[in-house]
Structures are given as structure tokens and as C-alpha cells.
Write a protein that holds these residues in place. Sequence first.
Motif, PDB file in Angstrom:
ATOM      1  N   MET A   1      -6.566  -1.558  19.701  1.00 13.20           N
ATOM      2  CA  MET A   1      -6.499  -1.197  18.289  1.00 13.20           C
ATOM      3  C   MET A   1      -5.837  -2.357  17.540  1.00 13.20           C
ATOM      4  N   ASN A   2      -6.500  -2.855  16.501  1.00  9.68           N
ATOM      5  CA  ASN A   2      -5.916  -3.972  15.765  1.00  9.68           C
ATOM      6  C   ASN A   2      -4.846  -3.486  14.803  1.00  9.68           C
ATOM      7  N   LYS A   3      -4.136  -4.453  14.229  1.00  9.28           N
ATOM      8  CA  LYS A   3      -2.997  -4.127  13.372  1.00  9.28           C
ATOM      9  C   LYS A   3      -3.422  -3.297  12.158  1.00  9.28           C
ATOM     10  N   SER A   4      -4.586  -3.634  11.567  1.00 10.17           N
ATOM     11  CA  SER A   4      -5.078  -2.893  10.418  1.00 10.17           C
ATOM     12  C   SER A   4      -5.357  -1.439  10.790  1.00 10.17           C
ATOM     13  N   SER A   5      -5.978  -1.220  11.945  1.00 11.60           N
ATOM     14  CA  SER A   5      -6.268   0.138  12.399  1.00 11.60           C
ATOM     15  C   SER A   5      -4.989   0.928  12.660  1.00 11.60           C
TER      16      SER A   5
ATOM     17  N   ILE B   1       8.480  11.377  10.079  1.00  6.47           N
ATOM     18  CA  ILE B   1       7.363  10.444  10.235  1.00  6.47           C
ATOM     19  C   ILE B   1       7.413   9.801  11.615  1.00  6.47           C
ATOM     20  N   ALA B   2       8.579   9.323  11.977  1.00  4.61           N
ATOM     21  CA  ALA B   2       8.742   8.673  13.290  1.00  4.61           C
ATOM     22  C   ALA B   2       8.415   9.652  14.410  1.00  4.61           C
ATOM     23  N   GLN B   3       8.914  10.859  14.295  1.00  2.00           N
ATOM     24  CA  GLN B   3       8.680  11.870  15.338  1.00  2.00           C
ATOM     25  C   GLN B   3       7.188  12.195  15.457  1.00  2.00           C
ATOM     26  N   GLU B   4       6.523  12.327  14.324  1.00  2.00           N
ATOM     27  CA  GLU B   4       5.092  12.646  14.326  1.00  2.00           C
ATOM     28  C   GLU B   4       4.269  11.561  15.026  1.00  2.00           C
TER      29      GLU B   4
ATOM     30  N   GLU C   1      -3.660   1.894   9.275  1.00  3.15           N
ATOM     31  CA  GLU C   1      -4.476   2.968   8.715  1.00  3.15           C
ATOM     32  C   GLU C   1      -4.148   4.299   9.383  1.00  3.15           C
ATOM     33  N   ARG C   2      -4.018   4.291  10.682  1.00  5.69           N
ATOM     34  CA  ARG C   2      -3.668   5.509  11.431  1.00  5.69           C
ATOM     35  C   ARG C   2      -2.289   6.012  11.000  1.00  5.69           C
ATOM     36  N   PHE C   3      -1.341   5.086  10.889  1.00  2.00           N
ATOM     37  CA  PHE C   3       0.005   5.415  10.450  1.00  2.00           C
ATOM     38  C   PHE C   3      -0.045   6.100   9.080  1.00  2.00           C
ATOM     39  N   LEU C   4      -0.756   5.478   8.131  1.00  2.00           N
ATOM     40  CA  LEU C   4      -0.813   6.009   6.776  1.00  2.00           C
ATOM     41  C   LEU C   4      -1.523   7.361   6.723  1.00  2.00           C
TER      42      LEU C   4
ATOM     43  N   ASN D   1      10.976   1.692  13.614  1.00  2.78           N
ATOM     44  CA  ASN D   1       9.586   1.217  13.651  1.00  2.78           C
ATOM     45  C   ASN D   1       8.790   1.638  12.417  1.00  2.78           C
ATOM     46  N   VAL D   2       9.186   2.726  11.776  1.00  3.28           N
ATOM     47  CA  VAL D   2       8.494   3.179  10.571  1.00  3.28           C
ATOM     48  C   VAL D   2       8.546   2.082   9.506  1.00  3.28           C
ATOM     49  N   TYR D   3       9.657   1.372   9.465  1.00  6.37           N
ATOM     50  CA  TYR D   3       9.834   0.336   8.443  1.00  6.37           C
ATOM     51  C   TYR D   3       8.961  -0.894   8.701  1.00  6.37           C
ATOM     52  N   ASN D   4       8.301  -0.953   9.845  1.00  8.50           N
ATOM     53  CA  ASN D   4       7.312  -2.009  10.067  1.00  8.50           C
ATOM     54  C   ASN D   4       6.055  -1.759   9.244  1.00  8.50           C
ATOM     55  N   TYR D   5       5.875  -0.510   8.811  1.00 11.16           N
ATOM     56  CA  TYR D   5       4.679  -0.131   8.081  1.00 11.16           C
ATOM     57  C   TYR D   5       4.916   0.088   6.589  1.00 11.16           C
TER      58      TYR D   5
END
Length: 192
Positions: free
Chosen positions: A1-5, A31-34, A8-11, A41-45
Motif C-alpha cells: 500500500m503506497n503512502k497516498s493509499s 482515532i489511534a485506537q480505531e 486515504e484509508r486513514f482519512l 502516529n496520528v500526527y503523521n497524517y
Amino acid sequence: MNKSSKKERFLEVVLKLIHKKGFKATTMRDIAQELNFEVANVYNYIDSKQSLLEEYLFDIQDEFHTAIDHVLASTHTADKKLQQAISSYIQITTKRPYEQALLVNEWRNLKEPRLQEFVERRRGYERKLQAIVEAGVKQGQFRALDIEMATQTILATLRWLYNKCLHSESIVNPIEIEKQLIEFIFVGIIKN
């Protein structure tokens, strides 16, 4: 899975979570738990929940404004413009129901000065739709009616649509919805 995907999955997961719990009730920990992440790591997105909300609200609002600006710039009659405005609203909503849900339910969670900017832009969209209704009345295509009330009734008729898209047991057909809603709205507005 690329970074964009991955983003997108995260969002997608975040939008669904916000829709389920509400913006205020959704925490970075949720969000992190989900996503089976550490909170850091959430702050990476995203920078923050607030920046995410701003980005989504202003992005979808831009799409609505662009669509209605194209309609207004057309040479069609007011009745055709109203059909096109309704059609574009339905198309955007069926394509982006979670963002539309934010637009309807969560905009009040914006912080100043972005809240005031959002409200002004929302009023701007309403004025554009109102101009179409007013032109239809002046051209004799629409019944003589309270322009503001007609505009707000049209918008109220359309704003619930995201809910059907998200909670329908069957696949939502935007063309069929468009046909039904245009028919419904036009029964009340078209001059006999």
C-alpha cells in the motif's frame, strides 16, 4: 500500500468515526485506537482535528461553490439552472456523503476566524441559489412566493441526502434520487 493509499484509508476511517461519535466526542486516542496506531502516529497524517475539519469543510464548500458558479454562468433559463443546481448538489453529496455530513452537522465546531469565514461562504451559496429562484419568479417560471423561504426549503430538502447515502440498505442511485427530488421540489415551485 503506497503512502497516498494509507492516508486515504486513514482519512476514510476518521470521517466514519467522526460521523459515528461526533466531532467533539472523537478524540485523537479514539482515532489511534480505531486504526491500531499509537496516538503519536496520528500526527503523521493530520496536524489536529481542527485542521482536518477545516480542510474537509472548506474543500467540499469549494466544490459546491464551483458547481453553482458554473450553473449561474450558463445561459439556461431559471428552471434549468435550478435543476442543474439541484443535480450538482446531489452528485457531490452522493460522491462525498461523509464530508457532506460534516458540512451539515459539524461546521459549528470550527474555531474563529474560520467559523465566520465558513458562515459567510455558506450565506454566499444560499444567495446564489436564491438568485436562481428570484430569477425564476421574475421570468414567470416559478410561482410568486417568498424567495428566502423557497430557497431554504430547497436546501433543507437536499441537506438530509447524505443520511440516505450512508444508511441506505440498497445502493443509492443518484440519477433516480435526482429525478425524484427535482420532481418533488418543482411541484411546489413551478407556476401552473
